[in-house]
Structures are given as C-alpha cells and as structure tokens.
Scaffold this motif. Structure first.
Motif, PDB file in Angstrom:
ATOM      1  N   ARG A  34       0.876  -1.176   0.000  1.00 31.58           N
ATOM      2  CA  ARG A  34       0.000   0.000   0.000  1.00 31.58           C
ATOM      3  C   ARG A  34       0.908   1.220   0.000  1.00 31.58           C
ATOM      4  O   ARG A  34       1.759   1.379   0.879  1.00 31.58           O
ATOM      5  CB  ARG A  34      -0.901   0.011   1.224  1.00 31.58           C
ATOM      6  CG  ARG A  34      -1.789   1.249   1.290  1.00 31.58           C
ATOM      7  CD  ARG A  34      -2.586   1.247   2.589  1.00 31.58           C
ATOM      8  NE  ARG A  34      -3.195   2.514   2.805  1.00 31.58           N
ATOM      9  CZ  ARG A  34      -4.455   2.820   2.534  1.00 31.58           C
ATOM     10  NH1 ARG A  34      -5.235   1.898   2.025  1.00 31.58           N
ATOM     11  NH2 ARG A  34      -4.924   4.009   2.776  1.00 31.58           N
ATOM     12  N   GLU A  36       0.718   5.475  -0.520  1.00 24.89           N
ATOM     13  CA  GLU A  36      -0.135   6.650  -0.659  1.00 24.89           C
ATOM     14  C   GLU A  36       0.739   7.870  -0.886  1.00 24.89           C
ATOM     15  O   GLU A  36       1.703   8.098  -0.166  1.00 24.89           O
ATOM     16  CB  GLU A  36      -1.016   6.830   0.571  1.00 24.89           C
ATOM     17  CG  GLU A  36      -2.121   7.817   0.333  1.00 24.89           C
ATOM     18  CD  GLU A  36      -3.266   7.704   1.316  1.00 24.89           C
ATOM     19  OE1 GLU A  36      -3.812   8.761   1.665  1.00 24.89           O
ATOM     20  OE2 GLU A  36      -3.617   6.578   1.731  1.00 24.89           O
ATOM     21  N   ARG A  49      -3.507   6.619  -4.207  1.00 25.60           N
ATOM     22  CA  ARG A  49      -3.084   5.433  -3.447  1.00 25.60           C
ATOM     23  C   ARG A  49      -3.121   4.210  -4.345  1.00 25.60           C
ATOM     24  O   ARG A  49      -3.956   4.079  -5.227  1.00 25.60           O
ATOM     25  CB  ARG A  49      -3.915   5.237  -2.194  1.00 25.60           C
ATOM     26  CG  ARG A  49      -5.312   4.745  -2.401  1.00 25.60           C
ATOM     27  CD  ARG A  49      -6.023   4.546  -1.066  1.00 25.60           C
ATOM     28  NE  ARG A  49      -7.435   4.296  -1.293  1.00 25.60           N
ATOM     29  CZ  ARG A  49      -8.364   4.416  -0.382  1.00 25.60           C
ATOM     30  NH1 ARG A  49      -8.042   4.792   0.845  1.00 25.60           N
ATOM     31  NH2 ARG A  49      -9.622   4.160  -0.665  1.00 25.60           N
ATOM     32  N   THR A  51      -2.937   0.036  -3.901  1.00 24.40           N
ATOM     33  CA  THR A  51      -3.039  -1.061  -2.931  1.00 24.40           C
ATOM     34  C   THR A  51      -2.980  -2.395  -3.669  1.00 24.40           C
ATOM     35  O   THR A  51      -3.498  -2.531  -4.775  1.00 24.40           O
ATOM     36  CB  THR A  51      -4.344  -0.979  -2.118  1.00 24.40           C
ATOM     37  OG1 THR A  51      -5.458  -0.903  -3.018  1.00 24.40           O
ATOM     38  CG2 THR A  51      -4.366   0.229  -1.213  1.00 24.40           C
ATOM     39  N   GLU A  52      -2.344  -3.338  -3.019  1.00 27.88           N
ATOM     40  CA  GLU A  52      -2.225  -4.685  -3.574  1.00 27.88           C
ATOM     41  C   GLU A  52      -3.015  -5.638  -2.692  1.00 27.88           C
ATOM     42  O   GLU A  52      -2.909  -5.601  -1.462  1.00 27.88           O
ATOM     43  CB  GLU A  52      -0.756  -5.106  -3.607  1.00 27.88           C
ATOM     44  CG  GLU A  52      -0.549  -6.507  -4.148  1.00 27.88           C
ATOM     45  CD  GLU A  52       0.888  -6.976  -3.989  1.00 27.88           C
ATOM     46  OE1 GLU A  52       1.301  -7.845  -4.760  1.00 27.88           O
ATOM     47  OE2 GLU A  52       1.586  -6.481  -3.079  1.00 27.88           O
ATOM     48  N   ASP A  53      -3.810  -6.486  -3.320  1.00 29.33           N
ATOM     49  CA  ASP A  53      -4.555  -7.510  -2.602  1.00 29.33           C
ATOM     50  C   ASP A  53      -4.395  -8.820  -3.365  1.00 29.33           C
ATOM     51  O   ASP A  53      -4.839  -8.927  -4.507  1.00 29.33           O
ATOM     52  CB  ASP A  53      -6.031  -7.121  -2.495  1.00 29.33           C
ATOM     53  CG  ASP A  53      -6.855  -8.120  -1.700  1.00 29.33           C
ATOM     54  OD1 ASP A  53      -6.270  -8.925  -0.944  1.00 29.33           O
ATOM     55  OD2 ASP A  53      -8.086  -8.099  -1.839  1.00 29.33           O
ATOM     56  N   TRP A  57      -2.992  -5.209  -8.109  1.00 24.53           N
ATOM     57  CA  TRP A  57      -2.844  -3.816  -7.699  1.00 24.53           C
ATOM     58  C   TRP A  57      -4.036  -2.988  -8.158  1.00 24.53           C
ATOM     59  O   TRP A  57      -4.570  -3.197  -9.246  1.00 24.53           O
ATOM     60  CB  TRP A  57      -1.570  -3.223  -8.289  1.00 24.53           C
ATOM     61  CG  TRP A  57      -0.353  -3.656  -7.553  1.00 24.53           C
ATOM     62  CD1 TRP A  57       0.425  -4.745  -7.823  1.00 24.53           C
ATOM     63  CD2 TRP A  57       0.219  -3.018  -6.416  1.00 24.53           C
ATOM     64  NE1 TRP A  57       1.456  -4.825  -6.921  1.00 24.53           N
ATOM     65  CE2 TRP A  57       1.354  -3.763  -6.044  1.00 24.53           C
ATOM     66  CE3 TRP A  57      -0.103  -1.886  -5.677  1.00 24.53           C
ATOM     67  CZ2 TRP A  57       2.150  -3.418  -4.964  1.00 24.53           C
ATOM     68  CZ3 TRP A  57       0.685  -1.536  -4.605  1.00 24.53           C
ATOM     69  CH2 TRP A  57       1.806  -2.297  -4.261  1.00 24.53           C
TER      70      TRP A  57
END
Length: 138
Positions: A34, A36, A49, A51-53, A57
C-alpha cells in the motif's frame, strides 16, 4: 517488496508532478503493498493510493472526500462510456497521470465524476439484485 514496473514509473512521474510518498506499507501474502502519495496543494487531485490484494494492484485518486478509479474519472471528464476490460499497469498509470494533469477541481468536473460513479454503482446494484442481465462493470 517491489512495485510492478508500470506502477513504479507512476510513482516517479507523480513525484515529478510534486506528489510525495506519504506512507508505504508491505504485508505478506495474502495482503500486499500500500503506497499513498499526497499533493502539496492546489485544487486538483490531492492523493493517489495504490493497494495490492493477493497480487492484484488497484489505483485510486482522492477527489474531494471520495476515492475514484482514475480511468473511470477520466472517462467521465471526456464524456466517454465506461470501458469493460481490464487495464494493464501501464494503461492505469497513463490514465492516472492524465487525470492528475487535467483535473483542476472545477465544479463541473467534480459533478461529472460523481455522477458517473453513482450511475455505475446503481447499475451494478441492479445487476447484483437480478434486475438487469448486464453487469456494467464487466
């Protein structure tokens, strides 16, 4: 941890535009990274921002008090229809940079982006409730 090349280039370009990395976190699988970035001022995009889940990404920009997907916001500004395909990291980086450089914070721009997001949310809700055969998000 390491960002994919297209996203690493986006961070570098945003820094050239005056953004600075405000926070960076890395978590082991299934979480991820993450990052930002914040803009020093002005009426345009204030924050970006990433974010990777689970290896995927996502990029969002903060406009006013809400977060938006940059390509969707850019399509709203250009009055183009929503696109129903996945974008590469490079395409999403390009859309983010285009939005950051073009969005000035004018009321008409904010209204167009907000309206588009509400339309997509309403269409997706109708689809999820079985009231439409077409998934507007792809």
């Amino acid at each position: 941890m390491e960002l994919p090349a297209g996203l690493a280039a986006l961070v570098a370009e945003l820094q050239r535009c005056g953004f600075s990395v405000e926070s960076e976190e890395w978590h082991p699988w299934p979480g991820g990274g993450r990052i930002e970035l914040a803009s020093p001022g002005g009426a345009g995009v204030k924050r970006v921002r990433m974010t990777e889940d689970r290896g995927v990404w996502d990029i969002e920009v903060k406009i006013g008090g809400d977060w938006y997907e940059p390509f969707t916001a850019l399509c709203a500004l250009d009055q183009r229809p929503h696109q129903q395909r996945a974008l590469s990291h490079e395409e999403r980086a390009d859309a983010t940079l285009a939005l950051v450089t073009r969005f000035t914070g004018e009321r008409a721009q904010v209204k167009a982006i907000t309206k588009r997001q509400k339309e997509l949310t309403a269409a997706y809700t109708r689809w999820a409730q079985g009231k439409s055969d077409t998934n507007p998000l792809g």
